[in-house]
Write an enzyme that holds these catalytic residues in place. Structure first.
Site, PDB file in Angstrom:
ATOM      1  N   HIS A 391     -74.616  -7.756 -87.628  1.00  0.00           N
ATOM      2  CA  HIS A 391     -74.244  -8.515 -86.408  1.00  0.00           C
ATOM      3  C   HIS A 391     -76.352  -8.290 -85.513  1.00  0.00           C
ATOM      4  CE1 HIS A 391     -73.045  -5.841 -83.864  1.00  0.00           C
ATOM      5  NE2 HIS A 391     -71.863  -6.423 -84.052  1.00  0.00           N
ATOM      6  N   CYS A 417     -68.517  -2.817 -86.969  1.00  0.00           N
ATOM      7  CA  CYS A 417     -68.959  -4.124 -87.192  1.00  0.00           C
ATOM      8  C   CYS A 417     -70.508  -3.139 -87.812  1.00  0.00           C
ATOM      9  CB  CYS A 417     -70.061  -4.835 -86.543  1.00  0.00           C
ATOM     10  SG  CYS A 417     -68.485  -6.234 -86.133  1.00  0.00           S
TER      11      CYS A 417
END
Length: 442
Positions: A391, A417
């Site tokens: 992301h 992430c």
């Protein structure tokens, strides 16, 4: 003139005081064959000190030797100390130093010094069953022994020279250890062949004790290390794009060098196994040649070995490499060609935040998300697995980029992430299809 006599008298008193402070009657007596000694120190004056264990210091000439001691007062002026060197070998020159102790005369302290060597019977305590082909063959004795007896009575089936062992002390000085003797063959021994050492004669230790000693020992010359197996194996095809190269040997190795054309990596040696960890992924469809060199724990150098393996063919497919080394990055490939490189941040160290390593396939995606747990959100997310996503840089509640997080790109910063610049995250979101292969490594 009176002043002159006064100064002379004062000097005589000071010198006498200093001499007397170091004058003692010391008797050193060995009690048994183990080398236990009794040291009796008569300070020639009544002493005020009583608890003196921490004031008594023994120092061996051989680095690392520990002296076990016990002390007691026999009377007000006489201290009795028992001491023995721990373990074998024993019989090294040992220095006793007793720090200045308080006497019953105000201002007068007395110290003591002595040197001694325990008389230990000489005998062989150890010989390595395997020795390097160029030596040394190491003989360990119970006590320091003189070279003459070894030279005269030691017999082997090869010509050799003798040298005492060397130990490095804490002060960086080398100590000749005459309890350890190195046999150095004049010519290299035959790898894997058995040899004998025989001794039937007299050995003399450093106190002058000469004793008849007999021993007969066998040892084997070390073999040249051989590779037992490799993974990937020689000629193996369809090898994954990322993974370690493992080399197994028939003996324990001291060092191994692995070179693979067009690659860099780190090699770790543990016992008989060397593991090469590449710094980046191998390119699909390419054949790599690995060259292995190494040296065993006995210093035997292997003959260099080469083998090759071929990486799986990805055709024209898009796939993703996540490289979490020092400067963290994502590389997008189409087949064997890198088409885009992105600076990223993976997870922080620790079980709760680490990014998972291994092989994955791209799952679903979305334009944005908000994490109530971490009080931050992001754009253009693409799922790796579970809650682990690709992301953009994190946003606050108003949708603004969190600048301090942006500045961390390239180093670990996330909760697991993979963070990217906004433009990279959008490109990834729009171009990397569901089902694409992802390999994550560190």
């Amino acid at each position: 003139m009176r002043k002159y006599y006064f100064l002379i008298s004062l000097m005589i008193i000071v010198i006498s005081w200093m001499v007397f402070s170091k004058t003692n009657r010391i008797i050193i007596e060995q009690l048994d064959d183990t080398g236990t000694v009794k040291i009796t120190v008569n300070f020639l004056i009544h002493m005020a000190a009583r608890n003196v264990e921490d004031k008594i210091h023994f120092t061996s000439e051989r680095p690392g030797v520990k002296i076990i001691k016990n002390a007691r007062w026999l009377n007000d002026s006489t201290l009795e100390i028992f001491a023995v060197e721990e373990g074998l070998p024993r019989g090294f020159l040992t220095r006793l130093y007793i720090e200045p102790l308080k006497t019953r005369i105000p201002g007068l302290y007395k110290s003591a010094k002595a040197l001694y060597r325990a008389n230990i019977s000489p005998f062989l305590i150890g010989l390595s069953p395997v020795a390097p082909t160029r030596g040394p063959i190491v003989l360990n004795f119970s006590t320091p022994i003189k070279k003459e007896g070894l030279t005269k009575y030691l017999e082997t089936d090869f010509k050799f020279t003798l040298k005492p062992g060397m130990n490095l002390g804490l002060e960086g000085r080398f100590f000749k250890d005459y309890s350890k003797w190195y046999i150095l063959p004049e010519k290299g021994l035959e790898p894997g062949k058995s040899y004998r050492l025989d001794f039937d004669g007299y050995m003399e230790n450093f106190t002058g004790m000469s004793k008849k000693v007999e021993f007969s020992r066998a040892f084997k010359a070390a073999t040249v290390p051989q590779v037992v197996s490799t993974s990937p194996s020689d000629g193996q095809k369809d090898v994954p794009v990322y993974g370690p190269v493992i080399i197994n040997f028939d003996v324990d190795m001291a060092e191994v060098a692995v070179k693979i054309g067009g690659m860099t990596g780190d090699t770790v040696v543990q016992g008989r196994t060397a593991t090469y960890k590449p710094h980046a992924a191998f390119l699909p469809g390419r054949t790599y040649e690995a060259e292995i060199c190494g040296k065993s724990l006995f210093g035997e150098v292997m003959k260099p070995l080469s083998f090759n393996f071929s990486i799986m063919d990805m055709g024209d497919k898009l796939w993703v490499e996540v490289n979490l080394r020092r400067l963290q990055k994502v590389v997008i490939y189409r087949g064997a060609r890198a088409i885009r490189t992105m600076l990223v941040s993976g997870g922080l160290p620790g079980l709760e935040n680490e990014t998972p390593l291994g092989y994955f396939t791209i799952k679903d995606r979305g334009e944005s998300f908000w994490s109530e747990k971490y009080k931050e959100g992001a754009l253009y997310w693409v799922r790796i697995k579970g809650d682990f996503l690709f992301h953009s840089i994190p946003r606050d509640l108003e949708g603004n980029i969190i600048e301090e997080e942006y500045k961390k790109l390239g180093i670990p910063a996330s909760h697991g992430c993979i963070r990217m610049r906004d433009e990279d995250a959008r490109w990834f979101y729009e171009n990397v299809p569901e089902g694409a292969m992802v390999v994550i490594h560190d």
